[in-house]
Design a protein around this motif. Structure first.
Motif, PDB file in Angstrom:
ATOM      1  N   GLN A  45       0.803  -1.115  -0.010  1.00  0.00           N
ATOM      2  CA  GLN A  45       0.135   0.027   0.101  1.00  0.00           C
ATOM      3  C   GLN A  45       0.853   1.046   0.074  1.00  0.00           C
ATOM      4  O   GLN A  45       1.666   1.292   0.923  1.00  0.00           O
ATOM      5  N   CYS A  69      -6.335  -0.785   6.467  1.00  0.00           N
ATOM      6  CA  CYS A  69      -7.090  -0.645   5.247  1.00  0.00           C
ATOM      7  C   CYS A  69      -7.498  -1.871   4.591  1.00  0.00           C
ATOM      8  O   CYS A  69      -8.598  -2.147   4.487  1.00  0.00           O
ATOM      9  N   ILE A  73     -10.989  -3.416   4.027  1.00  0.00           N
ATOM     10  CA  ILE A  73     -11.413  -3.802   2.912  1.00  0.00           C
ATOM     11  C   ILE A  73     -12.042  -5.071   2.650  1.00  0.00           C
ATOM     12  O   ILE A  73     -13.202  -5.343   2.319  1.00  0.00           O
ATOM     13  N   ARG A  79     -15.246   0.607   8.827  1.00  0.00           N
ATOM     14  CA  ARG A  79     -14.687   1.620   8.082  1.00  0.00           C
ATOM     15  C   ARG A  79     -14.357   2.641   9.160  1.00  0.00           C
ATOM     16  O   ARG A  79     -13.351   3.498   8.728  1.00  0.00           O
ATOM     17  N   GLY A 106     -11.658   4.632   6.975  1.00  0.00           N
ATOM     18  CA  GLY A 106     -11.124   4.524   5.661  1.00  0.00           C
ATOM     19  C   GLY A 106     -12.216   4.085   4.857  1.00  0.00           C
ATOM     20  O   GLY A 106     -13.032   3.217   5.336  1.00  0.00           O
ATOM     21  N   PRO A 108     -12.754   2.480   0.515  1.00  0.00           N
ATOM     22  CA  PRO A 108     -12.120   1.907  -0.646  1.00  0.00           C
ATOM     23  C   PRO A 108     -12.134   3.146  -1.803  1.00  0.00           C
ATOM     24  O   PRO A 108     -13.226   3.763  -1.824  1.00  0.00           O
ATOM     25  N   LEU A 116     -10.125  -3.023  -6.564  1.00  0.00           N
ATOM     26  CA  LEU A 116      -9.545  -1.892  -5.630  1.00  0.00           C
ATOM     27  C   LEU A 116      -8.374  -1.208  -6.092  1.00  0.00           C
ATOM     28  O   LEU A 116      -7.714  -1.787  -6.753  1.00  0.00           O
ATOM     29  N   THR A 119      -7.176   3.488  -1.060  1.00  0.00           N
ATOM     30  CA  THR A 119      -8.143   3.961   0.027  1.00  0.00           C
ATOM     31  C   THR A 119      -8.045   5.330  -0.008  1.00  0.00           C
ATOM     32  O   THR A 119      -6.816   6.188  -0.172  1.00  0.00           O
ATOM     33  N   CYS A 121      -8.218   7.552   3.468  1.00  0.00           N
ATOM     34  CA  CYS A 121      -8.147   7.148   4.925  1.00  0.00           C
ATOM     35  C   CYS A 121      -7.746   8.365   5.626  1.00  0.00           C
ATOM     36  O   CYS A 121      -6.927   9.106   4.990  1.00  0.00           O
ATOM     37  N   ALA A 143     -14.941   9.559  -1.321  1.00  0.00           N
ATOM     38  CA  ALA A 143     -14.338   8.380  -1.987  1.00  0.00           C
ATOM     39  C   ALA A 143     -14.953   8.089  -3.218  1.00  0.00           C
ATOM     40  O   ALA A 143     -14.284   7.699  -4.326  1.00  0.00           O
TER      41      ALA A 143
END
Length: 163
Positions: A45, A69, A73, A79, A106, A108, A116, A119, A121, A143
């Protein structure tokens, strides 16, 4: 030239500018200590953008396996966690770069194909009040907007200008 009366709502020039503007807005409006847009690829990430500037260097990598995250996910954790120590899936990950995280939110970022991308976040270094859970719908909408823009700018790689 954009007239002064509408300059503050003129479209961003590209996805990266929209991501940075979104982080700035969320930080100013909701608080939280650090806001991030990340990209997930393979087992990594990567931070694409962070606000405030300098809080986390763009390009910083986290092991996806250890990420808050990823837990979010994959549906193992919520979240939003106003106290990460109260969520076992988050509490077990507070080492290394994320060792001081006391609260997390967070959502996605999703590609046009429904995959995906990364993120949006934020973290706080002190627990947040339970009422901070009310921030989630605004973060989810932000998002979704970034995901929509990602789909429209799909022909270029977002984050190329990071750094």
């Amino acid at each position: 030239m954009v007239p002064a009366g509408i300059a503050d709502v003129a479209p961003w020039r590209d996805w990266d500018a929209a991501a940075r503007g979104t982080l700035r807005f969320l930080h100013d409006y909701l608080g939280w200590d650090v806001w991030l847009v990340t990209h997930v690829e393979d087992d990594v990430q990567r931070v694409v953008h962070a606000h405030p500037d300098g809080a986390v260097r763009p390009g910083t990598e986290l092991a996806w396996e250890r990420s808050f995250c990823r837990q979010m996910i994959e549906g193992r954790a919520p979240r939003v966690a106003t106290v990460t120590a109260a969520v076992p899936e988050y509490a077990s990950r507070t080492t290394g770069l994320i060792q001081d995280v006391a609260a997390y939110i967070g959502v996605p970022l999703v590609t046009r194909e429904g995959q995906l991308h990364g993120t949006l976040c934020a973290v706080a270094f002190r627990a947040r009040p339970r009422s901070a859970a009310r921030d989630l719908p605004l973060v989810e909408t932000s998002a979704r907007m970034l995901s929509t823009l990602l789909a429209t700018f799909d022909d270029r790689q977002p984050g190329a200008g990071a750094g």
